[in-house]
Design a protein around this motif. Structure first.
Motif, short mmCIF file in Angstrom:
data_model
loop_
_atom_site.label_atom_id
_atom_site.label_comp_id
_atom_site.label_asym_id
_atom_site.label_seq_id
_atom_site.Cartn_x
_atom_site.Cartn_y
_atom_site.Cartn_z
N VAL A 185 0.87 -1.18 0.00
CA VAL A 185 0.00 0.00 0.00
C VAL A 185 0.91 1.22 0.00
O VAL A 185 1.82 1.33 0.83
N ILE A 186 0.67 2.14 -0.94
CA ILE A 186 1.55 3.30 -1.11
C ILE A 186 0.92 4.52 -0.43
O ILE A 186 -0.27 4.79 -0.57
N HIS A 187 1.76 5.26 0.32
CA HIS A 187 1.33 6.48 1.00
C HIS A 187 2.13 7.66 0.46
O HIS A 187 3.33 7.53 0.16
N ASP A 188 1.50 8.83 0.36
CA ASP A 188 2.23 10.02 -0.05
C ASP A 188 2.95 10.65 1.13
O ASP A 188 2.96 10.08 2.24
N ALA A 189 3.55 11.82 0.91
CA ALA A 189 4.36 12.45 1.96
C ALA A 189 3.54 12.86 3.17
O ALA A 189 4.08 13.05 4.26
N LEU A 190 2.22 13.00 3.00
CA LEU A 190 1.35 13.36 4.12
C LEU A 190 0.81 12.14 4.84
O LEU A 190 0.03 12.27 5.79
N GLY A 191 1.21 10.95 4.37
CA GLY A 191 0.73 9.73 4.98
C GLY A 191 -0.60 9.26 4.44
O GLY A 191 -1.18 8.29 4.95
N THR A 192 -1.10 9.91 3.40
CA THR A 192 -2.38 9.54 2.81
C THR A 192 -2.20 8.37 1.85
O THR A 192 -1.34 8.41 0.97
N PRO A 193 -3.00 7.30 1.98
CA PRO A 193 -2.89 6.19 1.02
C PRO A 193 -3.31 6.66 -0.38
O PRO A 193 -4.33 7.34 -0.53
N VAL A 194 -2.51 6.32 -1.38
CA VAL A 194 -2.79 6.77 -2.75
C VAL A 194 -2.96 5.63 -3.74
O VAL A 194 -3.31 5.86 -4.89
N GLY A 195 -2.70 4.38 -3.32
CA GLY A 195 -2.84 3.26 -4.24
C GLY A 195 -2.04 2.07 -3.76
O GLY A 195 -1.54 2.03 -2.63
N THR A 196 -1.92 1.09 -4.65
CA THR A 196 -1.18 -0.13 -4.33
C THR A 196 -0.15 -0.40 -5.41
O THR A 196 -0.24 0.11 -6.52
N SER A 197 0.82 -1.24 -5.06
CA SER A 197 1.89 -1.58 -5.99
C SER A 197 1.48 -2.76 -6.87
O SER A 197 0.39 -3.32 -6.74
N GLU A 198 2.41 -3.15 -7.73
CA GLU A 198 2.27 -4.41 -8.44
C GLU A 198 2.41 -5.57 -7.43
O GLU A 198 2.57 -5.34 -6.23
N ILE A 199 2.37 -6.80 -7.92
CA ILE A 199 2.42 -7.99 -7.05
C ILE A 199 3.64 -8.82 -7.43
O ILE A 199 3.99 -8.92 -8.62
N VAL A 200 4.30 -9.41 -6.44
CA VAL A 200 5.42 -10.30 -6.70
C VAL A 200 5.27 -11.55 -5.83
O VAL A 200 4.70 -11.49 -4.73
N ILE A 201 5.77 -12.68 -6.32
CA ILE A 201 5.69 -13.96 -5.61
C ILE A 201 7.09 -14.42 -5.25
O ILE A 201 8.03 -14.24 -6.03
N ASN A 202 7.25 -15.02 -4.09
CA ASN A 202 8.58 -15.47 -3.64
C ASN A 202 8.91 -16.84 -4.21
O ASN A 202 9.26 -17.78 -3.49
N ASN A 203 8.85 -16.95 -5.49
CA ASN A 203 9.09 -18.26 -6.12
C ASN A 203 9.81 -18.04 -7.45
O ASN A 203 9.24 -17.43 -8.34
#
Length: 445
Positions: free
Chosen positions: A427-445
């Motif tokens: 979960v991505i937050h901006d400089a004010l701590g506000t959530p702005v979106g999500t990242s891509e996805i990665v698998i540990n395999n």
């Protein structure tokens, strides 16, 4: 304050600020720059004749009108078909592909003529005549279009005309002061217009983005700016507008008063409140077209791919015009360490986090991952896309601050036996701590 002025050229407004600024602010031999803001990316470019009007089909092909010829191009910029030509060059005002994707409407301001162009090669048909026509947008009913044209000539203000696409009849609906400006409609038929200052030099903060209500446009009498709602005031100049119904927002190009970049593309909500900056360019930007996502993502920072903004860009200094495609850009995420259930040191890295921002890293079992991300409304102002349902997220870190390179790293010892093969997302937050979106996805395999 940067030099910035406008002159009327055959009914349109030709801003000379781009040409001046590249000489004043770019080092010799440096081509004009186009820089997407965090959360956005320019994903594709294609060549266009210098200064040509351009409009796209939804499949990525595009049509150009350079004042001499009308041509159809592949999405890669390969010429496909000549659609028409003029016996002698004229000043190209606009070209716009209609919703059927079979016809484009073009305007030229030398003779003030408006043509219908068959995109399958059936030729051009004179549709209407409007002195000094400048810009056009389609009404959502598909039967009409709206034309910005200075019917009275130099110094006589600008007219907003309703164009019947079947008969070519033009009906004046509003008259505004200043040279011709850009216009756009929304799904309800409301008309948005960027006012222009009538004079030189142009004082800063003197132009507005206004909206005429659809019901008022169909009423008796000729409307003026006093009949419109001011949505955004104190602009320095508006060269393009487009409404994003799906995202409940509008994209507006304004000249940048700082001189650091000639044009700034910004995203506003439909009430005129600034949401974010999208793109900065020392080139001239116009011809905005919004292609909605086939899914539920919108064109906003850190959203999944889907929606596109297509626009024209002209670098007057180097004599280069392009058609650009702008998309959302999510933060990347990577994993290094032992595969799946094996134990050992591991590192999860999130990239392109906003400056001063943070990321909260989540994990879940791969068995819980969904073929399409789970969409949830968390009150962030944009759709939120998660790799699984919130109840199935097994672990989540506190927000971890990004370093000066925009990276967040989580180093830990993978226990192996606990979760096995897992997926990670942030979960991505901006400089004010506000959530702005999500990242891509990665698998540990």
């Amino acid at each position: 304050m940067k030099p910035h002025f406008s002159i009327r050229v055959l009914g349109g407004t030709l801003s000379l600020a781009p040409a001046l600024s590249v000489f004043l602010f770019l080092a010799p031999g440096t081509q004009a720059q186009t820089v997407a803001r965090p959360g956005y990316q320019v994903s594709d470019t294609a060549p266009v004749a210098l200064g040509a009007a351009v409009s796209s089909l939804t499949d990525g092909r595009y049509v150009t009108f350079d004042g001499a010829a009308v041509d159809l191009w592949s999405s890669a910029g390969i010429h496909q078909l000549n659609l028409g030509s003029f016996p002698s060059p004229v000043f190209a005002s606009f070209i716009a592909v209609d919703s059927s994707q079979t016809v484009a409407i073009l305007g030229e301001s030398t003779n003030g003529e408006i043509y219908s162009v068959d995109l399958n090669g059936g030729g051009m048909l004179l549709l209407a005549q409007a002195t000094f026509n400048y810009a056009l947008c389609f009404d959502p009913d598909g039967l009409r279009a709206w034309v910005s044209a200075a019917l009275g000539g130099w110094g006589a203000g600008n007219d907003l005309l309703e164009l019947d696409l079947a008969t070519g009849q033009l009906t004046p609906r509003a008259h505004v002061s200043g040279p011709s400006g850009p216009l756009a409609t929304d799904g309800a038929g409301n008309l948005y217009y960027g006012t222009q200052y009538d004079g030189w030099p142009v004082p800063p903060d003197t132009q507005n983005l206004i909206r005429f209500e659809a019901s008022d446009l169909q009423g008796p009498g000729l409307l003026t700016e006093l009949d419109a709602t001011v949505l955004i005031d104190q602009l320095d100049g508006t060269s393009a507008i487009v409404i994003d119904e799906q995202g409940e927002s509008m994209f507006v190009v304004e000249s940048d008063p700082s001189g650091g970049a000639e044009n700034i593309l910004r995203r506003y909500d439909l009430a005129g409140n600034l949401q974010d900056e999208v793109l900065a360019a020392t080139a001239w930007l116009n011809a905005l077209e919004l292609v909605p996502s086939p899914g539920s993502s919108i064109l906003a920072p850190y959203q999944p791919l889907g929606a596109e903004l297509r626009l024209g860009s002209t670098d007057f200094n180097f004599g280069v015009s392009e058609r650009l495609i702008l998309e959302s850009k999510r933060c990347g995420i990577s994993f290094s360490g032992p595969n799946g259930p094996a134990a050992g040191p591991a590192l999860v890295t999130v990239r392109d986090v906003p400056q001063g921002g943070s990321a909260s890293i989540m994990l879940t079992r791969t068995a819980f991952l969904m073929s399409r991300e789970y969409q949830v409304d968390l009150g962030w102002g944009v759709p939120v896309f998660l790799m699984t349902q919130p109840a199935l997220i097994l672990r989540r870190t506190i927000p971890l601050d990004a370093d000066t390179n925009g990276e967040v790293q989580l180093a830990y010892t993978q226990p192996g036996f606990m979760f096995g093969v897992v997926g990670y997302q942030a979960v991505i937050h901006d400089a004010l701590g506000t959530p702005v979106g999500t990242s891509e996805i990665v698998i540990n395999n």
